[in-house]
Design a protein around this motif. Structure first.
Motif, PDB file in Angstrom:
ATOM      1  N   LYS A 251       0.881  -1.183   0.000  1.00 21.47           N
ATOM      2  CA  LYS A 251       0.000   0.000   0.000  1.00 21.47           C
ATOM      3  C   LYS A 251       0.907   1.219   0.000  1.00 21.47           C
ATOM      4  O   LYS A 251       1.529   1.539   0.999  1.00 21.47           O
ATOM      5  CB  LYS A 251      -0.868   0.006   1.258  1.00 21.47           C
TER       6      LYS A 251
ATOM      7  N   TRP B  36       1.946   5.315  -0.882  1.00 22.07           N
ATOM      8  CA  TRP B  36       1.418   6.673  -0.980  1.00 22.07           C
ATOM      9  C   TRP B  36       1.702   7.230  -2.368  1.00 22.07           C
ATOM     10  O   TRP B  36       2.852   7.231  -2.820  1.00 22.07           O
ATOM     11  CB  TRP B  36       2.053   7.565   0.085  1.00 22.07           C
TER      12      TRP B  36
ATOM     13  N   PHE C  28      -3.467   6.529  -0.825  1.00 21.34           N
ATOM     14  CA  PHE C  28      -2.802   5.232  -0.863  1.00 21.34           C
ATOM     15  C   PHE C  28      -3.347   4.417  -2.031  1.00 21.34           C
ATOM     16  O   PHE C  28      -4.539   4.438  -2.314  1.00 21.34           O
ATOM     17  CB  PHE C  28      -3.047   4.470   0.432  1.00 21.34           C
TER      18      PHE C  28
ATOM     19  N   MET D 134       8.856   5.515   5.378  1.00 18.63           N
ATOM     20  CA  MET D 134       8.146   5.062   6.572  1.00 18.63           C
ATOM     21  C   MET D 134       7.478   3.745   6.188  1.00 18.63           C
ATOM     22  O   MET D 134       6.592   3.731   5.330  1.00 18.63           O
ATOM     23  CB  MET D 134       7.114   6.120   6.951  1.00 18.63           C
TER      24      MET D 134
ATOM     25  N   ASN E 234       5.455   0.421   7.343  1.00 19.19           N
ATOM     26  CA  ASN E 234       4.625  -0.137   8.415  1.00 19.19           C
ATOM     27  C   ASN E 234       4.793   0.639   9.719  1.00 19.19           C
ATOM     28  O   ASN E 234       4.917   0.057  10.797  1.00 19.19           O
ATOM     29  CB  ASN E 234       4.940  -1.620   8.640  1.00 19.19           C
ATOM     30  N   GLY E 235       4.839   1.942   9.602  1.00 20.58           N
ATOM     31  CA  GLY E 235       4.880   2.775  10.800  1.00 20.58           C
ATOM     32  C   GLY E 235       6.237   2.897  11.456  1.00 20.58           C
ATOM     33  O   GLY E 235       6.336   3.388  12.582  1.00 20.58           O
ATOM     34  N   ARG E 236       7.300   2.445  10.777  1.00 18.69           N
ATOM     35  CA  ARG E 236       8.650   2.583  11.320  1.00 18.69           C
ATOM     36  C   ARG E 236       9.548   3.248  10.284  1.00 18.69           C
ATOM     37  O   ARG E 236       9.522   2.875   9.108  1.00 18.69           O
ATOM     38  CB  ARG E 236       9.228   1.198  11.677  1.00 18.69           C
TER      39      ARG E 236
ATOM     40  N   VAL F 103       2.713  -1.137   4.310  1.00 17.69           N
ATOM     41  CA  VAL F 103       2.291   0.242   4.052  1.00 17.69           C
ATOM     42  C   VAL F 103       3.533   1.131   3.961  1.00 17.69           C
ATOM     43  O   VAL F 103       4.362   1.134   4.868  1.00 17.69           O
ATOM     44  CB  VAL F 103       1.351   0.742   5.167  1.00 17.69           C
TER      45      VAL F 103
ATOM     46  N   GLU G 287       4.986   4.999   3.350  1.00 14.56           N
ATOM     47  CA  GLU G 287       4.624   6.418   3.338  1.00 14.56           C
ATOM     48  C   GLU G 287       5.897   7.262   3.274  1.00 14.56           C
ATOM     49  O   GLU G 287       6.966   6.811   3.663  1.00 14.56           O
ATOM     50  CB  GLU G 287       3.890   6.792   4.636  1.00 14.56           C
ATOM     51  N   PRO G 288       5.765   8.499   2.804  1.00 15.29           N
ATOM     52  CA  PRO G 288       6.926   9.395   2.837  1.00 15.29           C
ATOM     53  C   PRO G 288       7.134   9.912   4.266  1.00 15.29           C
ATOM     54  O   PRO G 288       6.248   9.799   5.105  1.00 15.29           O
ATOM     55  CB  PRO G 288       6.510  10.533   1.910  1.00 15.29           C
TER      56      PRO G 288
END
Ligand code: HEM
Ligand code: SF4
Ligand code: FES
Lengths: 246, 222
Positions: free
Chosen positions: A6, A8, A19, A69, A71-73, A98, A100-101
């Motif tokens: 997933k 961004w 997403f 980023m 999975n939240g790390r 997941v 993310e930037p």
């Protein structure tokens, strides 16, 4: 290995972004996270879709370009490594990931997973240097520096400017980055003469760029790929206090 | 380039103020608790009332009290300011954020725990400070304490708020030392030991008061 990614997607700084789920097939467990993205992007290009934009350069943990980023790390689930050093075997086969930037007011998204980290450059321009006449190279041991001090300065100098400290901090604070830079130079005789202006200017620039303050949660140290210690934030605080007192 | 910062307009300067006021408030916790331990003297409140009378009339104490209020005010205002600044620094949240993998809950909730302590403070002052020191009603502070702690709901709020103050200091006490740059191997241990007094022992001391008076009320001692 197969993964549901997933990611961004955001066209540019003005786009709202969202997403999008992709499936990545036949990924080698030894592939790095970035190589997994390469494989996926190849497929997207073949299908005539826009590949996912992400930053990278050295792909061996020394340049600080990569940073996601995951999975939240920051830089993914493992400690002490950059995203380019993260191997896909660290994830469960078939799991969803997941990406993310970095999220910070001072790191605006340029496209997809790429953020603008020129705020770090401006902090460096404000004081992260020493003013010396460059000439012939000086004698290696002309200035004696105790081993423990040079070791500590080198630990701070290991910072690659990736921004994971900002990304991991709940306040998007840049104190570990600035701490590493200030500490590195303040420890060495060459950096001493400008220490007062340096810490003043770098902190002023850091605030101006819109980074948050430090709540001493120490999330930065935990997520830093170079495991820079918050001892350097303590030294930054000391340097600043000293600058205010002298 | 000549960028100058001062303590009020820089993020680090404001943290110095948070740390300084925070530690100042910690010193108050010690004094307030040690005086209030007289509540446990089994003399029907004679010693406690004398102490209370002294605190209400001594000029030096009343002067220090103004400093205490200023300290609270500054800590709260700068805390709220920092919190707002810090939120502004991250306009867009993460979809997934495993913050617990890299930091403690106590370190991430200082504003929340502080805010509940603030509400507690208002209630607390309204019960004990306003009637005696502001309205000037002549009554025994000991009787006031006994009366207030008869209410189990009031006591429960007390216990929770003080526990959260302990949690605030679980992070806050050592954090203040990091803020002032005191973090060598030799200090780290010492700070953590002293911190234990502030986040655990002192809160237990405070919590024991409503619990004791509730017990005394229910069992008919008072
Ligand atoms: C007796 C009451 C209190 C004591 C003893 C106390 C003590 C402390 C200490 C020692 C710190 C650490 C400072 C540092 O990190 O340098 C701190 C931080 C903090 N306090 Fe309090 N505090 C109290 C009440 C409050 C209240 C009422 C608020 C209301 C909002 C508050 C909000 C905060 C916040 C937001 C921080 C963290 C600042 C940051 O992000 O680093 N505190 N406190
Ligand atoms: S301190 Fe660590 S996390 Fe922060 S920029 Fe430097 S290397 Fe990256
Ligand atoms: S690509 Fe250079 S550190 Fe990851």
């Amino acid at each position: 290995m197969n993964f549901i990614l997933k990611a961004w997607r955001q066209k540019n700084g003005n786009d709202k972004g969202m997403f999008v789920a992709y499936s990545a097939h036949d990924i080698s467990p030894d592939a790095s996270f970035l190589e997994m993205l390469d494989v996926l992007n190849d497929e997207l290009v073949k299908k005539g879709e826009e590949p996912i934009a992400f930053d990278h350069d050295c792909r061996e943990g020394i340049c600080g370009s990569c940073g996601l980023m995951i999975n939240g790390r920051a830089h993914g689930p493992q400690r002490g490594i950059a995203t380019c050093e993260l191997r896909m075997r660290s994830f469960k086969d078939g799991s969803s990931i997941v990406v993310e930037p970095w999220r910070a007011a001072a790191f605006p998204v340029i496209k997809d997973l790429v953020v603008d980290r020129s705020s770090f450059d401006r902090i460096m321009e404000a004081g992260g240097f020493i003013s010396v006449k460059t000439g012939g190279s000086p004698d290696a041991n002309a200035i004696p520096i105790p081993k423990s001090i040079s070791e500590e300065a080198m630990d701070a100098a290991a910072c690659i400017g990736c921004g994971a400290c900002v990304a991991a901090c709940k306040n998007s604070s840049a104190m570990l980055f600035v701490g590493a830079k200030v500490s590195h130079l303040a420890l060495l005789p060459q950096g001493r003469s400008e220490r007062t202006e340096r810490v003043e200017h770098m902190i002023a620039q850091m605030d101006e760029e819109g980074f948050g303050g430090c709540s001493n949660t120490y999330a930065c140290e935990a997520e830093c790929p170079k495991e820079i210690s918050v001892v350097h934030i303590a030294r930054l605080n000391r340097e600043y206090l000293r600058a205010k007192l002298v | 380039m000549n960028k100058k910062t001062n303590l009020l307009n820089s993020s680090v300067g404001r943290k110095f103020l948070m740390g300084a006021t925070g530690l100042f408030l910690c010193s108050f916790l010690v004094i307030h608790l040690s005086g209030n331990l007289l509540l446990f003297k089994n003399d029907g409140g004679i010693a406690f009332d004398a102490y209370s009378e002294f605190m209400a009339t001594n000029l030096l104490i009343r002067t220090i009290e103004i400093g205490l209020f200023a300290g609270f005010l500054a800590h709260i205002i700068f805390g709220a300011w920092l919190w707002l600044d810090n939120r502004r620094a991250r306009p867009q949240r993460y979809e997934i954020n495993k913050a617990s993998d890299s930091s403690t809950l106590a370190s991430r909730t200082t504003f929340l725990t502080g805010s509940i302590v603030f509400i507690f403070l208002v209630v607390h002052l309204n019960t004990f400070f306003v009637p005696t020191r502001i309205l000037g009603i002549e009554l025994s502070m000991y009787d006031l304490v006994v009366e207030a702690f008869k209410n189990p709901v009031y006591d429960a709020f007390y216990v929770i708020a003080i526990a959260l103050l302990g949690y605030h200091l679980r992070h806050g006490f050592q954090s203040a030392f990091q803020t002032f740059g005191i973090r060598g191997q030799k200090y780290l241990m010492l700070v953590n030991i002293v911190a234990l007094i502030f986040w655990l022992i002192i809160p237990i001391g405070y919590i024991s008061m409503p619990l004791y008076f509730l017990w005394a009320h229910l069992s008919g001692v008072n």
